[in-house]
Design an enzyme around this catalytic site. Structure first.
Site, PDB file in Angstrom:
ATOM      1  N   GLY A  11      32.654  24.735  11.705  1.00 30.95           N
ATOM      2  CA  GLY A  11      31.597  23.885  11.143  1.00 30.95           C
ATOM      3  C   GLY A  11      31.964  23.448   9.735  1.00 30.95           C
ATOM      4  O   GLY A  11      31.112  23.252   8.880  1.00 30.95           O
ATOM      5  N   GLY A  14      30.383  20.522   7.716  1.00 30.61           N
ATOM      6  CA  GLY A  14      28.951  20.568   7.437  1.00 30.61           C
ATOM      7  C   GLY A  14      28.690  20.819   5.960  1.00 30.61           C
ATOM      8  O   GLY A  14      29.633  20.992   5.167  1.00 30.61           O
ATOM      9  N   ASP A  36      36.318  21.834  12.907  1.00 30.01           N
ATOM     10  CA  ASP A  36      35.049  21.125  13.123  1.00 30.01           C
ATOM     11  C   ASP A  36      35.281  20.050  14.170  1.00 30.01           C
ATOM     12  O   ASP A  36      36.410  19.590  14.352  1.00 30.01           O
ATOM     13  CB  ASP A  36      34.553  20.480  11.814  1.00 30.01           C
ATOM     14  N   ASP A  55      36.776  21.829  19.251  1.00 31.22           N
ATOM     15  CA  ASP A  55      35.494  22.328  19.732  1.00 31.22           C
ATOM     16  C   ASP A  55      35.533  23.837  19.920  1.00 31.22           C
ATOM     17  O   ASP A  55      36.453  24.356  20.569  1.00 31.22           O
ATOM     18  CB  ASP A  55      35.204  21.632  21.086  1.00 31.22           C
ATOM     19  N   ILE A  56      34.561  24.553  19.380  1.00 32.03           N
ATOM     20  CA  ILE A  56      34.533  26.020  19.513  1.00 32.03           C
ATOM     21  C   ILE A  56      34.278  26.445  20.956  1.00 32.03           C
ATOM     22  O   ILE A  56      34.314  27.633  21.273  1.00 32.03           O
ATOM     23  CB  ILE A  56      33.455  26.635  18.589  1.00 32.03           C
ATOM     24  N   TYR A 155      16.752  27.066  18.452  1.00 33.54           N
ATOM     25  CA  TYR A 155      17.662  27.428  17.348  1.00 33.54           C
ATOM     26  C   TYR A 155      17.338  28.828  16.837  1.00 33.54           C
ATOM     27  O   TYR A 155      18.219  29.660  16.653  1.00 33.54           O
ATOM     28  CB  TYR A 155      17.500  26.380  16.245  1.00 33.54           C
ATOM     29  N   LYS A 159      19.821  32.051  16.944  1.00 33.59           N
ATOM     30  CA  LYS A 159      20.224  32.828  15.756  1.00 33.59           C
ATOM     31  C   LYS A 159      19.834  34.298  15.928  1.00 33.59           C
ATOM     32  O   LYS A 159      20.602  35.197  15.618  1.00 33.59           O
ATOM     33  CB  LYS A 159      19.573  32.235  14.501  1.00 33.59           C
TER      34      LYS A 159
HETATM   35  C1  AKB Z   1      16.845  24.039   9.789  1.00 37.83           C
HETATM   36  O1  AKB Z   1      15.919  23.452   9.255  1.00 37.83           O
HETATM   37  O2  AKB Z   1      17.078  24.018  10.977  1.00 37.83           O
HETATM   38  C2  AKB Z   1      17.766  24.831   8.906  1.00 37.83           C
HETATM   39  C3  AKB Z   1      17.276  26.237   8.785  1.00 37.83           C
HETATM   40  C4  AKB Z   1      16.047  26.515   8.069  1.00 37.83           C
HETATM   41  O3  AKB Z   1      17.910  27.120   9.259  1.00 37.83           O
HETATM   42  N1  AKB Z   1      17.865  24.200   7.636  1.00 37.83           N
END
Ligand code: AKB
Length: 342
Positions: A11, A14, A36, A55-56, A155, A159
């Site tokens: 990444g 980024g 990246d 690509d990962i 997301y 995580k």
């Molecule tokens: C997002 O908004 O997705 C990121 C985060 C808070 O991890 N900036």
């Protein structure tokens, strides 16, 4: 064939990637392999010993990395952020989870080859938290790592799971084997708040309104904020995010009481943010036109986090409180950036 000892940054194109590559270039004692999907711009490519556009999820590329390099640390920054991941959850799972597992397995393989632990630095996020209501958010105040791990976005789920994968590989890998051996993966994660850079504008996140508002004002462009005035989040400026990643990487393993840490700098409501932007750009045309769905995601994230353990275990402290962040870093650099373009 002699393999070159390097640090791998995924990444790398980024926001955090640029900052990290510049930091390593300043330190000057590390060979960096940058990876990246997007080509690195020439100025950042020049700071790396190798820059790979790849690509990962590409197993052939990962095998090539194993054969050509002796990787001692991985800064795994590649990820789809929260808003973007909501629109493409399957892709987000593949990139954010399968991609991360690929890199953890690469760290394990590398450690087996060179015999040293591989430090695996993982930028997690306040998105792992899920507060059930604005009232609960207010009552919760500064949230600790173990509280409210109830993510409401793909997301956040990604995580959260990857944090657990990292803990598993670091401490429990192959625990049932006759002679359990360390996986060689030394996983360390920081949960970033909203990050604000003076040099890049984020894309695909839900805390992006902060950076968008400042960069729009500096360009004398009107900005309609997609969260309400009362929406509150913790934030940090990019130099402190880089500092946190490098500092936790350097911490002696025996000082780490856990593998996942909150880090933060300041907490602001969107109205307070507007006031600070207006102080610097009095003409700024800033309005509030909440997008109820995106705003609801921000309402599930904590207003602030408790980073006491990071301070205790590896002497973490941000260099930029809210005043320094705006007056000494964000406003001067952003104002200059767009003044040059005018
Ligand atoms: C997002 O908004 O997705 C990121 C985060 C808070 O991890 N900036």
């Amino acid at each position: 064939m002699v393999r070159k000892p390097v640090i791998l940054v995924t990444g790398a194109s980024g926001e955090v990637g640029y900052g990290l590559i510049e930091q390593f270039a300043n330190l000057g004692d590390m060979d960096v392999v940058a990876l990246d999907l997007k080509e690195l711009p020439p100025e950042h490519r020049a700071m790396c010993s190798t820059a790979i556009a790849g690509d990962i999820l590409d197993q052939n590329l990962l095998q090539r990395l194993i054969s050509e390099y002796e990787i001692h640390a991985i800064y795994h920054l590649a990820a789809l952020l929260s808003t973007r991941a909501e629109f493409t959850p399957d892709t987000a799972h593949r990139v954010n989870v399968e991609g991360t597992l690929n890199l953890i397995k690469l760290a394990h393989e590398q450690s087996r080859w060179h015999g040293h632990p591989v430090r695996f630095l993982f930028p997690s996020s306040i998105a792992v938290y899920g507060l059930p209501s604005v009232d609960a958010k207010q009552r919760a105040g500064r949230v600790r790592e173990a509280d409210w791990n109830l993510p409401t976005t793909m997301y956040g789920c990604n995580k959260c799971y990857c944090e657990q994968l990292g803990r598993y590989y670091t401490s429990y890998y192959q625990q049932l084997s006759a002679e359990p051996q360390s996986s060689g993966v030394d996983f360390r994660a920081v949960r970033f708040p909203g990050l604000i850079s003076a040099f890049t504008v984020p894309s695909g996140g839900t805390s992006d309104y902060a950076a968008e508002m400042i960069h729009a004002a500096a360009q004398r462009l009107p900005y309609a904020c997609f969260v309400g005035k009362e929406a509150r989040l913790p934030f940090m400026v990019m130099p402190d995010a880089i500092k946190a990643l490098v500092q936790v990487a350097e911490a002696p393993a025996e000082r780490l009481s856990q593998r996942v840490y909150n880090v933060t700098s300041f907490s602001l409501s969107a109205a307070e943010l507007r006031d600070r932007v207006r102080k610097a750009f009095p003409e700024a045309d800033i309005s509030f036109r909440p997008d109820s769905k995106r705003a609801r995601i921000v309402d599930t994230w904590p207003a602030d986090v408790d980073d006491g353990l990071a301070r205790e275990d590896w002497d973490w402290s941000p260099d930029y409180d809210v005043d320094r962040a705006f007056d000494e870093y964000l406003i001067p650099a952003i104002a200059q950036r767009y003044a040059e373009n005018r």
